[in-house]
Write a protein that holds these residues in place. Structure first.
Motif, PDB file in Angstrom:
ATOM      1  N   LEU A 134       0.848  -1.095   0.038  1.00 30.38           N
ATOM      2  CA  LEU A 134       0.021  -0.173   0.016  1.00 30.38           C
ATOM      3  C   LEU A 134       0.863   1.039  -0.034  1.00 30.38           C
ATOM      4  N   MET A 135       0.470   2.168  -0.856  1.00 23.46           N
ATOM      5  CA  MET A 135       1.416   3.344  -1.058  1.00 23.46           C
ATOM      6  C   MET A 135       0.653   4.603  -1.319  1.00 23.46           C
ATOM      7  N   GLN A 136       0.802   5.629  -0.792  1.00 24.60           N
ATOM      8  CA  GLN A 136       0.124   6.995  -1.068  1.00 24.60           C
ATOM      9  C   GLN A 136       0.856   7.572  -2.227  1.00 24.60           C
ATOM     10  N   ALA A 137       0.231   7.717  -3.216  1.00 27.59           N
ATOM     11  CA  ALA A 137       0.798   8.244  -4.613  1.00 27.59           C
ATOM     12  C   ALA A 137       1.271   9.651  -4.587  1.00 27.59           C
ATOM     13  N   LEU A 138       2.180  10.052  -3.495  1.00 29.22           N
ATOM     14  CA  LEU A 138       2.754  11.378  -3.215  1.00 29.22           C
ATOM     15  C   LEU A 138       3.828  11.310  -4.371  1.00 29.22           C
ATOM     16  N   TRP A 139       3.710  11.700  -5.293  1.00 37.58           N
ATOM     17  CA  TRP A 139       4.790  11.249  -6.568  1.00 37.58           C
ATOM     18  C   TRP A 139       5.963  12.086  -6.412  1.00 37.58           C
ATOM     19  N   THR A 140       5.699  13.293  -5.898  1.00 36.87           N
ATOM     20  CA  THR A 140       6.793  14.348  -5.682  1.00 36.87           C
ATOM     21  C   THR A 140       7.959  13.659  -5.020  1.00 36.87           C
ATOM     22  N   ARG A 141       7.673  13.011  -4.035  1.00 35.24           N
ATOM     23  CA  ARG A 141       8.823  12.336  -3.247  1.00 35.24           C
ATOM     24  C   ARG A 141       9.812  11.388  -4.092  1.00 35.24           C
ATOM     25  N   TYR A 142       9.270  10.993  -5.171  1.00 35.15           N
ATOM     26  CA  TYR A 142      10.021   9.938  -5.988  1.00 35.15           C
ATOM     27  C   TYR A 142      10.751  10.794  -7.214  1.00 35.15           C
ATOM     28  N   LEU A 143      10.617  12.023  -7.215  1.00 37.10           N
ATOM     29  CA  LEU A 143      11.157  12.598  -8.375  1.00 37.10           C
ATOM     30  C   LEU A 143      12.705  12.851  -7.827  1.00 37.10           C
ATOM     31  N   PRO A 144      13.671  12.909  -9.163  1.00 38.66           N
ATOM     32  CA  PRO A 144      14.909  13.243  -8.585  1.00 38.66           C
ATOM     33  C   PRO A 144      15.211  14.452  -7.962  1.00 38.66           C
ATOM     34  N   PRO A 145      14.586  15.727  -8.304  1.00 39.39           N
ATOM     35  CA  PRO A 145      14.769  16.783  -7.416  1.00 39.39           C
ATOM     36  C   PRO A 145      14.671  16.715  -5.947  1.00 39.39           C
ATOM     37  N   SER A 146      13.571  15.882  -5.644  1.00 38.81           N
ATOM     38  CA  SER A 146      13.270  15.746  -4.536  1.00 38.81           C
ATOM     39  C   SER A 146      14.321  14.820  -3.653  1.00 38.81           C
ATOM     40  N   ILE A 147      14.568  13.865  -4.313  1.00 36.63           N
ATOM     41  CA  ILE A 147      15.650  12.906  -3.694  1.00 36.63           C
ATOM     42  C   ILE A 147      17.106  13.867  -3.516  1.00 36.63           C
ATOM     43  N   TYR A 148      17.129  14.664  -4.320  1.00 37.15           N
ATOM     44  CA  TYR A 148      18.465  15.340  -4.236  1.00 37.15           C
ATOM     45  C   TYR A 148      18.359  16.354  -3.031  1.00 37.15           C
ATOM     46  N   VAL A 149      17.187  17.106  -2.738  1.00 38.74           N
ATOM     47  CA  VAL A 149      16.979  17.739  -1.625  1.00 38.74           C
ATOM     48  C   VAL A 149      17.321  17.031  -0.469  1.00 38.74           C
ATOM     49  N   SER A 150      16.712  15.688  -0.324  1.00 43.55           N
ATOM     50  CA  SER A 150      17.153  14.608   1.050  1.00 43.55           C
ATOM     51  C   SER A 150      18.585  14.526   1.034  1.00 43.55           C
ATOM     52  N   ASP A 151      19.188  14.309  -0.091  1.00 43.73           N
ATOM     53  CA  ASP A 151      20.487  13.984  -0.172  1.00 43.73           C
ATOM     54  C   ASP A 151      21.375  15.336   0.509  1.00 43.73           C
TER      55      ASP A 151
END
Ligand SMILES: NC(=O)C1=CN([C@@H]2O[C@H](COP(=O)(O)OP(=O)(O)OC[C@H]3O[C@@H](n4cnc5c(N)ncnc54)[C@H](OP(=O)(O)O)[C@@H]3O)[C@@H](O)[C@H]2O)C=CC1
Ligand SMILES: O=C1OC[C@@H](O)[C@H](O)[C@H]1O
Length: 407
Positions: A134-151
């Motif tokens: 089960l997953m909420q489709a909060l697609w933004t979390r999976y975008l490369p710019p978003s992953i970069y922000v976390s990194d």
């Protein structure tokens, strides 16, 4: 050469975002460097009619063999589906996701996954009982710019995080675009309003930034301000969150999460307003430029004076799947929308046997939905208008909007 795993999707509902998601799903994964998974659209269901499902299949360019259903229960019973993407209005996510889980289907459900925390807890319980994903489709979390922000946050470059501001505001001119009050954005029967529709992105950025700076996040407290539209849903909501953190680690973190359908996070559409998300640490900050749900630019500004800009592209061969902004489709030639990244994540989870997405745990989703419950609790509509307007709308809809009434 890695072996390619096929994941078979069922699409529940044929509205705007279902169209965008499905077109993204059909783009060749190799255009984004993915060679381990292949998405297949196996079936599509419309609660309106089987004809609508058939039209959707043709319009999205799904394979001829794609099965069409005129009911969601037909789709849920289809045995040749690995996962269902739920794309009905959020008022109905709970019942539609539950229908699929009960039928033994893994579920990727559009945001917000449910309209209250009790509902999402029940979905999680059902998924756990049945051993389903089960997953909420909060697609933004999976975008490369978003992953970069976390990194960047995790790397410590901006220092200890102390404050996050995140805005998701889309200036949709509701009087002009949704004058009859029936569109899901302004319709209380469909859980309309900025909080539930746009709030998840702003809240998500706050949670994401806190989680990138520490391994666990305790539920924050929230104080809020709400301004209502004439249909009584919220048109502008402002939340101030306090994430508890031990004094020795820097003390509390503040989050300011805003959402509006009246004003814009990107007034001229060219980013002149500046960033819509700022994660501020004691050595600098990282900024995300609009729109908050699909950023195309990030900037790291450090206290030593250095600035690092990055532009982000959304792959897709030739004419992409188009850009859907919730109330119209704009042209994004040459690009995909970017929803394929969340689809890749869901598919990989199935292949690896994981039960939730890697970048937003179900525990965090519960906390996020609880925030929105608290905001609504702080602003119960006990005004006379709050009683009269929905009653008049219900009478009007009985005669004009019978399709909205179906469950
Ligand atoms: N991730 C993102 O970027 C976006 C996410 N969303 C989310 O996706 C969901 C759907 O939004 P969107 O596609 O814009 O909405 P639409 O109104 O365009 O489509 C919703 C679809 O849901 C189905 N549906 C089922 N029950 C009802 C009902 N009672 N009333 C109306 N429609 C019903 C209909 O399909 P059918 O007749 O085929 O059953 C309808 O076409 C929302 O929860 C929203 O928050 C929306 C926009 C962008
Ligand atoms: O999820 C969304 O993202 C884009 C918005 O325009 C839309 O209203 C919303 O549902």
């Amino acid at each position: 050469m890695p072996s390619v795993k096929v994941v078979r999707w069922g699409i529940l509902a044929t509205g705007g975002i279902a169209r965008t998601f499905t077109k993204d799903l059909l783009l060749d994964p190799s255009t984004r460097g993915v060679d381990s998974v292949k998405h297949v659209v196996s079936a599509v269901a419309s609660s309106h009619s089987i004809e609508r499902a058939r039209e959707f299949i043709i319009e999205c360019g799904c394979p001829d063999a794609t099965r069409a259903y005129g009911s969601y229960s037909g789709l849920a019973r289809d045995e040749d589906i690995d996962i269902v993407y739920v794309a009905s209005p959020h008022s109905h996510h709970y019942q539609h996701a539950m229908l699929c889980l009960e039928a033994g289907k893994n579920v990727l459900c559009e945001k917000p996954i449910t309209v209250n925390a009790d509902q999402v807890k029940r979905l999680i319980k059902k998924a756990q009982e049945k051993g389903l994903f089960l997953m909420q489709a909060l697609w933004t979390r999976y975008l490369p710019p978003s992953i970069y922000v976390s990194d960047v946050i995790q790397s410590g470059r901006i220092g200890n995080v102390h404050r996050i501001t995140a805005d998701t505001s889309i200036a949709m001119d509701p009087e002009r675009n949704f004058a009859d009050g029936n569109h899901r954005m302004v319709n209380p029967d469909l859980a309309g309003g900025a909080l539930l529709d746009l709030g998840p992105y702003s809240l998500s950025w706050c949670f994401q930034a806190v989680l990138a700076s520490q391994p666990e996040v305790d539920p924050p407290s929230v104080v809020s301000a709400v301004k209502r539209y004439k249909t009584r849903v919220d048109e502008t909501t402002t939340m101030i969150l306090t994430f508890p953190r031990a004094e020795e680690n820097g003390g509390d973190i503040h989050g300011i999460a805003t959402a509006s359908m009246r004003v814009s996070m990107d007034a001229d559409g060219r980013g002149s307003v500046g960033p819509c998300v700022r994660v501020q640490g004691d050595k600098g900050e990282i900024q995300v430029f609009p729109p908050s749900y699909r950023p195309t630019k990030t900037r790291v500004v450090l206290s030593d004076g250095s600035i690092e800009d990055r532009a982000w592209e959304y792959p897709g061969p030739g004419k992409g799947s188009g850009w859907y902004n919730g109330f119209g489709e704009l042209n994004a030639e040459g690009e995909g929308h970017g929803m394929f990244w969340e689809a890749d994540e869901a598919a990989m989870a199935l292949i690896e046997g994981r039960k939730e997405g890697r970048r937003e745990s179900l525990k965090e989703v519960v906390h996020m939905i609880e925030m929105m419950d608290k905001v609504r609790d702080q602003h119960r509509d006990s005004s006379l208008l709050g009683l009269i307007v929905p009653a008049l709308q219900a009478v009007g809809r009985k005669y004009t909007m019978s399709h909205m009434m179906r469950s």
